[in-house]
Design a protein around this motif. Structure first.
Motif, short mmCIF file in Angstrom:
data_model
loop_
_atom_site.label_atom_id
_atom_site.label_comp_id
_atom_site.label_asym_id
_atom_site.label_seq_id
_atom_site.Cartn_x
_atom_site.Cartn_y
_atom_site.Cartn_z
N LYS A 64 8.70 15.60 -0.93
CA LYS A 64 8.82 14.21 -1.39
C LYS A 64 9.88 13.47 -0.58
O LYS A 64 9.65 12.36 -0.10
CB LYS A 64 9.18 14.14 -2.87
N ASN A 65 11.03 14.10 -0.40
CA ASN A 65 12.11 13.47 0.37
C ASN A 65 11.74 13.30 1.84
O ASN A 65 12.18 12.36 2.48
CB ASN A 65 13.40 14.26 0.22
N ALA A 66 10.94 14.22 2.37
CA ALA A 66 10.51 14.13 3.77
C ALA A 66 9.52 12.99 3.98
O ALA A 66 9.24 12.62 5.11
CB ALA A 66 9.89 15.45 4.23
N ASN A 67 9.02 12.46 2.89
CA ASN A 67 8.10 11.33 3.00
C ASN A 67 8.74 10.18 3.77
O ASN A 67 8.06 9.38 4.38
CB ASN A 67 7.67 10.88 1.60
N GLY A 114 1.24 -10.39 -7.54
CA GLY A 114 0.31 -10.93 -8.51
C GLY A 114 -0.86 -10.03 -8.87
O GLY A 114 -1.66 -10.38 -9.71
N LYS A 115 -0.98 -8.87 -8.23
CA LYS A 115 -2.09 -7.96 -8.51
C LYS A 115 -1.59 -6.70 -9.21
O LYS A 115 -0.56 -6.14 -8.84
CB LYS A 115 -2.81 -7.58 -7.22
N ARG A 116 -2.33 -6.23 -10.18
CA ARG A 116 -1.99 -5.03 -10.95
C ARG A 116 -2.00 -3.81 -10.03
O ARG A 116 -2.90 -3.64 -9.22
CB ARG A 116 -3.01 -4.85 -12.08
N VAL A 117 -0.97 -2.97 -10.17
CA VAL A 117 -0.82 -1.77 -9.35
C VAL A 117 -0.65 -0.55 -10.24
O VAL A 117 0.14 -0.57 -11.18
CB VAL A 117 0.42 -1.88 -8.42
N THR A 118 -1.39 0.50 -9.95
CA THR A 118 -1.20 1.81 -10.57
C THR A 118 -1.32 2.83 -9.45
O THR A 118 -2.34 2.88 -8.76
CB THR A 118 -2.26 2.08 -11.65
N TYR A 119 -0.27 3.62 -9.27
CA TYR A 119 -0.25 4.58 -8.17
C TYR A 119 0.37 5.88 -8.67
O TYR A 119 1.33 5.87 -9.44
CB TYR A 119 0.58 4.03 -7.01
N GLU A 120 -0.16 7.00 -8.23
CA GLU A 120 0.46 8.30 -8.50
C GLU A 120 0.21 9.22 -7.30
O GLU A 120 -0.82 9.12 -6.64
CB GLU A 120 -0.06 8.92 -9.79
N ARG A 121 1.18 10.06 -7.05
CA ARG A 121 1.05 11.04 -5.96
C ARG A 121 1.85 12.27 -6.31
O ARG A 121 2.96 12.18 -6.83
CB ARG A 121 1.56 10.44 -4.65
N THR A 122 1.28 13.43 -6.01
CA THR A 122 1.95 14.70 -6.25
C THR A 122 2.37 15.30 -4.92
O THR A 122 1.54 15.44 -4.02
CB THR A 122 1.03 15.67 -7.00
N PHE A 123 3.65 15.65 -4.81
CA PHE A 123 4.17 16.33 -3.64
C PHE A 123 4.37 17.79 -4.00
O PHE A 123 4.63 18.12 -5.16
CB PHE A 123 5.52 15.72 -3.22
N ASP A 157 0.85 -1.19 0.00
CA ASP A 157 0.00 0.00 0.00
C ASP A 157 0.89 1.24 0.00
O ASP A 157 1.43 1.64 1.03
CB ASP A 157 -0.91 -0.02 1.22
N PHE A 158 1.02 1.87 -1.16
CA PHE A 158 1.90 3.04 -1.28
C PHE A 158 1.44 4.20 -0.40
O PHE A 158 2.25 4.96 0.09
CB PHE A 158 1.98 3.49 -2.74
N ASP A 159 0.14 4.33 -0.19
CA ASP A 159 -0.37 5.41 0.65
C ASP A 159 0.04 5.24 2.11
O ASP A 159 0.06 6.21 2.87
CB ASP A 159 -1.90 5.50 0.56
N ALA A 160 0.34 4.02 2.51
CA ALA A 160 0.71 3.75 3.90
C ALA A 160 2.20 3.94 4.19
O ALA A 160 2.62 3.78 5.33
CB ALA A 160 0.28 2.33 4.28
N LEU A 161 2.99 4.27 3.17
CA LEU A 161 4.41 4.50 3.41
C LEU A 161 4.58 5.66 4.37
O LEU A 161 3.91 6.68 4.26
CB LEU A 161 5.14 4.77 2.09
N ALA A 162 5.48 5.50 5.30
CA ALA A 162 5.65 6.47 6.39
C ALA A 162 6.05 7.85 5.89
O ALA A 162 6.91 7.98 5.03
CB ALA A 162 6.69 5.96 7.37
N GLY A 163 5.43 8.84 6.44
CA GLY A 163 5.80 10.23 6.19
C GLY A 163 6.40 10.84 7.45
O GLY A 163 6.17 10.35 8.54
N ARG A 164 7.18 11.89 7.28
CA ARG A 164 7.81 12.53 8.44
C ARG A 164 7.34 13.97 8.52
O ARG A 164 7.29 14.68 7.52
CB ARG A 164 9.33 12.48 8.30
#
Length: 144
Positions: A134-137, A119-128, A90-97
Motif C-alpha cells: 500500500k505504501n509503495a503505491n 460533483g459526481k458520486r464516488v465509491t472506490y475500494e482496493r485491497t493491497f 481516477d483512483f486507479d490511475a494514482l501512481a504506483g512504484r
C-alpha cells in the motif's frame, strides 16, 4: 396629498415584493444550493485490515475536501488533492512504484473512498497485499 401617500405605499410594497427575495439570496439556508461556484469535492477515506469491505472494520478514517480549497482531517490534504486533480479523480490511475522491495506476506489492507468528486458520486475500494505494498503505491491520498 392623499394620492401621493397611496402611491408611495404602493411603490414601497412593490419594491419590497420584488427586491425582498433578492436580498436573501446570498444567505445559505439548509437544503439550498451551495453558494460556491466550485463543484463539491469531499471524500471520506478509510484504511482497514482484511480483504472484504463487508467485514472489514475501518481502523483509520479521514476527511478530504478539495474544492474550493484543500482541507479536512487528512494530514497532507493539499498534496492528496493535487494528486487527485492530476489524475482527474481516477483512483486507479494514482501512481504506483515498482522499485520498493516488499515481502510477500499476505496481510491484506483495504482502502476505501466514498463521497463526491467534482460533483459526481464516488465509491472506490482496493485491497493491497500488505501495508508495504500500500505504501509503495506512492500516493499520498491513502497515506494517513
Amino acid at each position: 396629498m392623499r394620492n401621493t401617500a397611496r402611491w408611495a405605499a404602493t411603490i414601497g410594497l412593490s419594491a419590497a415584493a420584488i427586491c425582498g427575495p433578492l436580498t436573501g439570496a446570498s444567505v445559505a439556508s439548509p437544503g439550498s444550493a451551495p453558494a460556491s461556484l466550485y463543484a463539491p469535492s469531499a471524500l471520506v477515506l478509510t484504511i482497514g485490515h482484511g480483504d472484504d469491505v463487508a467485514t472489514v472494520t475501518p481502523e483509520r478514517a479521514v476527511t478530504l475536501t478539495c474544492a474550493p480549497k484543500a482541507s479536512g482531517t487528512h494530514p497532507a490534504a493539499a498534496l492528496a488533492c493535487a494528486e487527485l486533480r492530476g489524475v482527474g479523480g481516477d483512483f486507479d490511475a494514482l501512481a504506483g512504484r515498482d522499485d520498493v522491495p516488499c515481502t510477500r506476506e499476505y496481510n491484506p489492507v483495504l482502502v476505501t473512498a466514498q463521497g463526491v468528486w467534482q460533483g459526481k458520486r464516488v465509491t472506490y475500494e482496493r485491497t493491497f497485499g500488505n501495508e508495504c505494498v500500500k505504501n509503495a503505491n506512492g500516493s499520498s491520498v491513502f497515506a494517513f
